[in-house]
Design a protein around this motif. Structure first.
Motif, PDB file in Angstrom:
ATOM      1  N   PRO A 554       0.832  -1.221   0.000  1.00 50.34           N
ATOM      2  CA  PRO A 554       0.000   0.000   0.000  1.00 50.34           C
ATOM      3  C   PRO A 554       0.860   1.262   0.000  1.00 50.34           C
ATOM      4  O   PRO A 554       1.699   1.450   0.867  1.00 50.34           O
ATOM      5  N   LEU A 555       0.643   2.109  -0.976  1.00 54.77           N
ATOM      6  CA  LEU A 555       1.359   3.371  -1.112  1.00 54.77           C
ATOM      7  C   LEU A 555       0.323   4.478  -1.012  1.00 54.77           C
ATOM      8  O   LEU A 555      -0.571   4.582  -1.844  1.00 54.77           O
ATOM      9  N   VAL A 556       0.457   5.279   0.014  1.00 52.78           N
ATOM     10  CA  VAL A 556      -0.557   6.302   0.284  1.00 52.78           C
ATOM     11  C   VAL A 556       0.042   7.683   0.046  1.00 52.78           C
ATOM     12  O   VAL A 556       1.073   8.038   0.613  1.00 52.78           O
ATOM     13  N   ILE A 557      -0.644   8.441  -0.816  1.00 47.75           N
ATOM     14  CA  ILE A 557      -0.247   9.825  -1.087  1.00 47.75           C
ATOM     15  C   ILE A 557      -1.250  10.723  -0.366  1.00 47.75           C
ATOM     16  O   ILE A 557      -2.451  10.700  -0.661  1.00 47.75           O
ATOM     17  N   TYR A 564      -4.740   9.215  -1.613  1.00 48.39           N
ATOM     18  CA  TYR A 564      -4.827   8.440  -2.845  1.00 48.39           C
ATOM     19  C   TYR A 564      -4.023   7.151  -2.670  1.00 48.39           C
ATOM     20  O   TYR A 564      -2.909   7.168  -2.139  1.00 48.39           O
ATOM     21  N   TYR A 565      -4.575   6.068  -3.110  1.00 49.52           N
ATOM     22  CA  TYR A 565      -3.854   4.796  -3.065  1.00 49.52           C
ATOM     23  C   TYR A 565      -4.461   3.836  -4.087  1.00 49.52           C
ATOM     24  O   TYR A 565      -5.519   4.102  -4.667  1.00 49.52           O
ATOM     25  N   TYR A 566      -3.777   2.708  -4.265  1.00 45.51           N
ATOM     26  CA  TYR A 566      -4.222   1.714  -5.243  1.00 45.51           C
ATOM     27  C   TYR A 566      -4.829   0.531  -4.513  1.00 45.51           C
ATOM     28  O   TYR A 566      -4.218  -0.037  -3.599  1.00 45.51           O
ATOM     29  N   ASP A 567      -6.036   0.149  -4.909  1.00 48.33           N
ATOM     30  CA  ASP A 567      -6.723  -1.009  -4.333  1.00 48.33           C
ATOM     31  C   ASP A 567      -6.437  -2.212  -5.241  1.00 48.33           C
ATOM     32  O   ASP A 567      -6.998  -2.329  -6.334  1.00 48.33           O
ATOM     33  N   ALA A 568      -5.558  -3.106  -4.769  1.00 47.51           N
ATOM     34  CA  ALA A 568      -5.141  -4.237  -5.600  1.00 47.51           C
ATOM     35  C   ALA A 568      -6.279  -5.210  -5.865  1.00 47.51           C
ATOM     36  O   ALA A 568      -6.330  -5.843  -6.919  1.00 47.51           O
ATOM     37  N   GLY A 587      -5.254   2.685 -12.853  1.00 54.81           N
ATOM     38  CA  GLY A 587      -4.206   3.642 -13.181  1.00 54.81           C
ATOM     39  C   GLY A 587      -2.933   3.352 -12.417  1.00 54.81           C
ATOM     40  O   GLY A 587      -2.835   2.375 -11.678  1.00 54.81           O
ATOM     41  N   LYS A 588      -1.950   4.224 -12.588  1.00 47.93           N
ATOM     42  CA  LYS A 588      -0.646   4.052 -11.955  1.00 47.93           C
ATOM     43  C   LYS A 588      -0.315   5.248 -11.087  1.00 47.93           C
ATOM     44  O   LYS A 588      -0.732   6.375 -11.376  1.00 47.93           O
ATOM     45  N   ILE A 589       0.453   4.978 -10.025  1.00 48.05           N
ATOM     46  CA  ILE A 589       1.023   6.049  -9.205  1.00 48.05           C
ATOM     47  C   ILE A 589       2.515   6.082  -9.500  1.00 48.05           C
ATOM     48  O   ILE A 589       3.224   5.105  -9.274  1.00 48.05           O
ATOM     49  N   ILE A 590       2.977   7.198 -10.028  1.00 50.63           N
ATOM     50  CA  ILE A 590       4.387   7.321 -10.402  1.00 50.63           C
ATOM     51  C   ILE A 590       5.039   8.400  -9.557  1.00 50.63           C
ATOM     52  O   ILE A 590       4.561   9.541  -9.511  1.00 50.63           O
ATOM     53  N   ILE A 591       6.117   8.031  -8.879  1.00 55.50           N
ATOM     54  CA  ILE A 591       6.844   8.985  -8.035  1.00 55.50           C
ATOM     55  C   ILE A 591       8.250   9.136  -8.588  1.00 55.50           C
ATOM     56  O   ILE A 591       8.946   8.147  -8.838  1.00 55.50           O
ATOM     57  N   THR A 592       8.654  10.366  -8.818  1.00 54.33           N
ATOM     58  CA  THR A 592      10.028  10.644  -9.255  1.00 54.33           C
ATOM     59  C   THR A 592      10.640  11.678  -8.321  1.00 54.33           C
ATOM     60  O   THR A 592       9.931  12.518  -7.747  1.00 54.33           O
TER      61      THR A 592
END
Length: 697
Positions: A554-557, A564-568, A587-592
């Motif tokens: 789980p990656l939470v922004i 915002y997070y992704y529900d697998a 969708g995708k969560i992209i962190i740079t």
């Protein structure tokens, strides 16, 4: 044919005698893998001397004994030189042979040295009599030095002097040479990737060629670009000459010093045969020649890295595509095709990699497509396993033909001759099978019938083509939604409305399990504020960001108003505001993250950017090919409609070519019925019960 076979058997009696010379080598501690290098120059001596003596005797008969005796030495030299077969002072001027040299062990070394130096310059070069630096070819000088050190030079030479090949003609000596070279190839460590072509395969190749040519008063030019010692080149020529009165001429090139020397020596005793030394792929010694027939058994799986630059800079236009650097087989194939005249044909031996290696768009696939597009491939014949002496793999004959008959045009016949063999009574290395005469004739008849049979299939060449259609999929969640629908529409430069590629979030916190990035600048939402930013970025932030995986953990922004997070489980992005949850679609969560030095307007900083994008995925589909472009496109679209359920857009389509024998000739194993198996189990069960009853007594 019977007479030829009888003569062949007579000369093959010498095979064991020649091989017995290796007993002396074994006895003085010379490794088996080194035997060929010791045997080759002496075998060459035996062949040269026997042929020169035979030529000398024929010359005497031609001129007449009395007239011959009156010929001046200089005139005799010119007569023999015109024959182009070599010269030796001892043989022609002193009437002495190697046997005579070996009669006196006291003067042997002096006489043997004079005997070798008594050859003409070319023969001395090929034998390596005066070798020092550079090309040594058969390097008899080096071999003599080693035999002297072992104190066996005289006894070894004497053994070879006892081998009298004078009664046999060129073709018969060639037959013996083929058998001896096969044994050398079987033990030599230097033949990795190089397969000596056995007699039965040579005979099959010759039968195929003979079936395609006719009697004519024109010269038949035969070329082998990897001729080795010439066993296949000369073997095919001899078999053609048995069937036709047509004049033949052989051309060959090889870069192995010793094998080239053997082939060159052999060529001098054949009408106008031309053998050259060097790497065919780098320097074609017959660059201005075209041929009626090309044949070759090029090395399998051998790298061409050592001369990569030469190949890449080749100016001959013979290489349409460059295959994998680890295997040069298809380089030789392209070269051979470039050497065919307008109605030429060829037979080339390859392993299976030339049929299917390389994906669509690769050089290997493109070479196959170019060959089929050019309609130069008539047939591919799968040979049995265990056919070659030092490998058990399947091998294939590619039959090339630039003069295909009308009913063969744009078609290819595959022949599965893997079962067309007779087992050998005694194995020869890895060779346990041979394509005997009955099967050879059957294969050639099947080739020329050019129709389907129990072991052959005729196909339109496009059967072997396939579409590799690239698509860009847009992944969807459990509800069929994609985040792409959340992306705003904006006008591009042309005024067309297009969706932006991503939505950027202003995070105040990024967390994954116990990994947390915090302390974002209030004024610059994507900037982290720390002390020594450069070192901190390299040691902590850069490796940390690279670990983030929004699907695995789980990656939470966190922003000012939402999470915002992704529900697998639902495969969707979630926006959580207070107690409200909203599915945004797949969708995708992209962190740079990047380190920025200070400028006049901005301070030194670490910029962290969080983007939400649609989940796009590039994929490929392999789809049968149709030669009509409209039909082909319709087939692609029908395939997609049937098998692809997600939204997608078409990308590039690449046409590949693969020839798959297993796919064509696969026969599934017929399984037994359930009733049959049950009956067998019942019988076994009764037998077991009977045994148990007997044990209980």
């Amino acid at each position: 044919m019977k007479l030829f076979e009888t003569k062949q058997m007579n000369i093959l009696q010498y095979e064991s005698k020649i091989w017995a010379t290796a007993d002396l080598l074994r006895g003085c501690g010379i490794k088996e893998s080194e035997w060929p290098s010791f045997m080759m120059p002496f075998f060459a001596l035996a062949m040269i001397e026997s042929r020169l003596v035979r030529m000398f005797d024929d010359l005497k008969k031609e001129i007449g004994e009395d007239a011959f005796a009156k010929i001046h030495k200089d005139d005799l030299y010119d007569l023999i030189k015109d024959k182009g077969q070599g010269y030796n002072i001892f043989i022609f001027e002193k009437s002495q042979s190697l046997t005579d040299i070996c009669k006196n062990d006291k003067s042997f070394e002096i006489d043997f040295d004079a005997y070798l130096k008594g050859f003409d310059g070319e023969t001395r070069d090929l034998l390596g009599v005066d070798a020092s630096e550079g090309e040594k070819f058969l390097d008899i000088k080096g071999v003599i030095t080693k035999l002297k050190a072992k104190k066996v030079l005289f006894s070894y030479t004497k053994l070879w002097a006892e081998i009298d090949l004078k009664p046999f003609n060129n073709s018969e000596i060639t037959t013996l040479e083929e058998h001896i070279k096969r044994k050398w190839a079987d033990i030599s460590a230097e033949t990795a990737g190089e397969q000596y072509t056995p007699d039965d395969v040579i005979a099959l190749i010759a039968e195929i060629i003979a079936s395609k040519i006719e009697e004519s008063d024109t010269l038949l030019k035969i070329y082998d670009c990897t001729c080795g010692g010439g066993n296949m080149l000369f073997g095919v020529e001899d078999r053609i000459n048995q069937k036709f009165k047509r004049l033949t001429q052989t051309y060959g090139q090889d870069w192995n010093d010793a094998l080239y020397a053997l082939a060159k020596i052999e060529s001098r005793f054949r009408p106008d045969s031309k053998i050259e030394h060097g790497n065919t792929l780098v320097e074609d010694k017959f660059y201005n020649e075209e041929f009626d027939v090309v044949i070759a058994n090029p090395p399998y799986g051998v790298s061409w890295k050592g001369y990569q630059k030469d190949i890449e800079n080749d100016k001959t236009d013979r290489f349409k595509y460059l295959p994998s650097i680890s295997d040069g087989q298809l380089l030789f194939m392209q070269h051979l095709i470039s050497k065919l005249d307008s109605v030429g044909m060829g037979v080339v031996v390859h392993n299976g990699s030339t049929l299917f290696s390389g994906d669509a768009g690769s050089a290997e696939s493109n070479i196959r497509k170019w060959m089929l597009d050019s309609d130069i491939v008539e047939a591919i014949i799968q040979l049995p396993t265990d056919e070659f002496f030092n490998t058990g793999i399947y091998t294939y004959l590619w039959v090339l033909n630039k003069a295909k008959k009308a009913h063969q045009q744009d078609k290819v016949i595959l022949i599965d001759a893997s079962k067309k063999f007779a087992p050998l009574k005694k194995s020869k290395g890895s060779k346990r099978k041979e394509v005997d005469e009955v099967n050879r004739l059957d294969i050639v008849a099947t080739l020329n019938a050019f129709q389907d049979s129990d072991y052959s299939r005729v196909f339109e060449k496009e059967f072997f083509y396939f579409n590799k259609q690239a698509i860009m999929l847009t992944n969807i969640d459990e509800q069929g939604l994609t985040f792409e629908e959340q992306l705003p529409l904006v006008k591009d430069k042309s005024g067309e409305m297009k969706r932006v590629s991503s939505i950027k979030l202003p995070p105040i916190k990024i967390a994954q399990c116990d990994i947390v990035l915090t302390e974002f600048s209030i004024t610059k939402y994507d900037t982290l504020q720390y002390g020594d930013l450069s070192n901190y970025y390299m040691s902590a932030i850069k490796p940390l960001v690279s670990q983030f995986d929004y699907k695995e953990h789980p990656l939470v922004i966190t922003t000012q108003d939402s999470k915002y997070y992704y529900d697998a489980d639902q495969e969707t992005l979630i926006k959580e505001s207070g107690s409200t949850k909203e599915a945004l679609g797949c969708g995708k969560i992209i962190i740079t993250a990047s380190y920025k030095k200070a400028t006049k307007k901005l301070a030194e900083r670490i910029e962290v950017i969080v983007s939400l994008t649609a989940d796009y995925q590039k994929d490929y589909e392999l789809i049968p090919f149709h030669k009509d472009p409209a039909t082909n496109q319709s087939a692609i679209e029908a395939f997609m409609a049937r098998y692809v359920s997600k939204p997608f857009v078409f990308l590039e389509n690449v046409v590949g070519v693969e020839l798959n024998f297993n796919k064509v000739f696969y026969k599934p194993e017929i399984l037994r019925s359930v009733n049959e198996i049950s009956a067998e189990i019942s019988v076994l069960d009764k037998a077991l019960k009977k045994l148990e009853a007997e044990l209980a007594l």
